[in-house]
Design an enzyme around this catalytic site. Sequence first.
Site, short mmCIF file in Angstrom:
data_model
loop_
_atom_site.label_atom_id
_atom_site.label_comp_id
_atom_site.label_asym_id
_atom_site.label_seq_id
_atom_site.Cartn_x
_atom_site.Cartn_y
_atom_site.Cartn_z
N ASP A 32 0.86 -1.19 0.00
CA ASP A 32 0.00 0.00 0.00
C ASP A 32 0.89 1.23 0.00
OD1 ASP A 32 -2.17 1.93 1.02
OD2 ASP A 32 -3.24 0.02 1.07
N HIS A 72 -3.35 6.42 3.72
CA HIS A 72 -4.09 5.21 3.38
C HIS A 72 -3.46 3.96 3.97
CE1 HIS A 72 -5.72 2.03 0.65
NE2 HIS A 72 -6.80 2.79 0.67
N SER A 118 -11.20 -0.77 0.26
CA SER A 118 -9.88 -0.74 0.90
C SER A 118 -9.97 -0.98 2.39
CB SER A 118 -9.21 0.62 0.68
OG SER A 118 -8.45 0.65 -0.49
#
Length: 520
Positions: free
Chosen positions: A158, A197, A350
Amino acid sequence: MSDDNTRLDLYRRGFLTAAGAAAGGAALTGVTSATPGRSPGAKEDEVLVGVSAAADEVAGEVAKHVPGNAEVVHVNGKLRYVAVKFPSQASEVARENFIEAITSNRHVKYAETNETFESLEVPNDPRYDDQYADQMVNAPTAWDTTYGDSSVTVAVVDQGVKYDHPDLDGNVGSDEGHDFVDSDSDPYPDSMSDEYHGTHVAGIAAAETNNGEGVSGIGNSTVLSGRALSESGSGSTADIADAIQWAADQGADVINLSLGGGDYTSTMKNAVSYATDNGSLVVAAAGNDGSGSVSYPAAYSECLAVSALDPDESLASYSNYGSDIELAAPGTNVLSTWTDDGYDSISGTSMATPVVAGVAGLTLAAHDLTNAELRDHLKATAADVGLSSDEQGSGRVDAGDAVTTEPGDGGGGDGSTTSSVSGSLSGYWDGTCYSYGFEYSDPSRVVLELEGPSNADFDLYANDGTGSCPSTSSYDYRSWSTDSQETIAIDDPDTSTELHLLVDSYSGSGSYTVTITEYE
């Protein structure tokens, strides 16, 4: 199925392919350092070239065909691909001409553009006062048995993870990561305001649980951080594939891919196959288009595709759905760790994906399972929330049942049966077809695994429900990596006829073994 393989009926045939005679195989190496100046994130000017294991070397096989205005900028020896960069002013036609020319080389398996993938979260300002996701998946029931185990590793491929966050620093170490965007050993985010994120995803799966601070992750697994997305939230196929391979080589039990948006690529397919073959369970986000098809990489059969639920357990409006969905999990307004050392809520497939990855890690703290057994057990213990199978797959993941239910003991069908057959191929013209009679009347999944010589390139093809042998140009399923280690996984196979599979030599010769495993 009996051990003598009496149901495996054998016949031989020759398929002429574009490959030539095999050359000696070279020892595989790992990921090379990227050429200095290679840009982070999307790499739209690059072409990825896959080289067969029958070639003497990976880079050399490609370099001699690279035009003068381009250069080899990256090599992955284990996945056997090369990145060739064209100048930014080069036309798309120039890259297409190179792809057409290089694929005529007998040792080149494929050539494709370096696709761009992005993080799959949906920004949303409203914040929940508490964590509902852990409760929805019955994590407290699992915690009565275990809070997790640091020996279980969950890799987050990620953006970078802020590993010194006070609710992550006990489960994420600065020495347990790698930055594939900037080509260094430190996966720390480059921008705290933009690159949140990966930290949020890591916290969902494995923020410190029962530590008297902040939020609870699903379980106390050790997080490996593979930074493959830049602060802009995008990353190239090559960087993501390298990170997946790296995570598998680190022994990751679970690999979380909260990303998607690109098309099918052989490079990414080979990466998730490599990880699966090396024992990792790859969990991937279904996509946020709200469409009836699952995005890549979740759509690869090696990946466990996850859809997202709203707090009322309805399918989130943004979540993709379709026949590839295997599990659902809460994804809307999920509270987790943030790069300001605090917490925030965002939404997306996600967010649903690390819920499943976290439950997988928690399950491994209680049960000793292979990646295939773990996948089957998570599906067998999932809760039906009243959605269609295209929306929820086997159901909403349930940590309580996954941890407290013994595999194969009332879990809805955790049994399996395995058979194998061995043979040999003489060269690129050779192949062998087998027919296989199913042991179970209605298996949930069948996995075909080919183990072949390291200095040859064998491929695996399969047909189910057709009653006929596949060919290299006509098949239902194919595993077509640059070496001879291939895996095909078929969910809900058609048992009305025997399964047919073909072992084909793209290049080279040697012995092989095919293992077939059915799951109830």
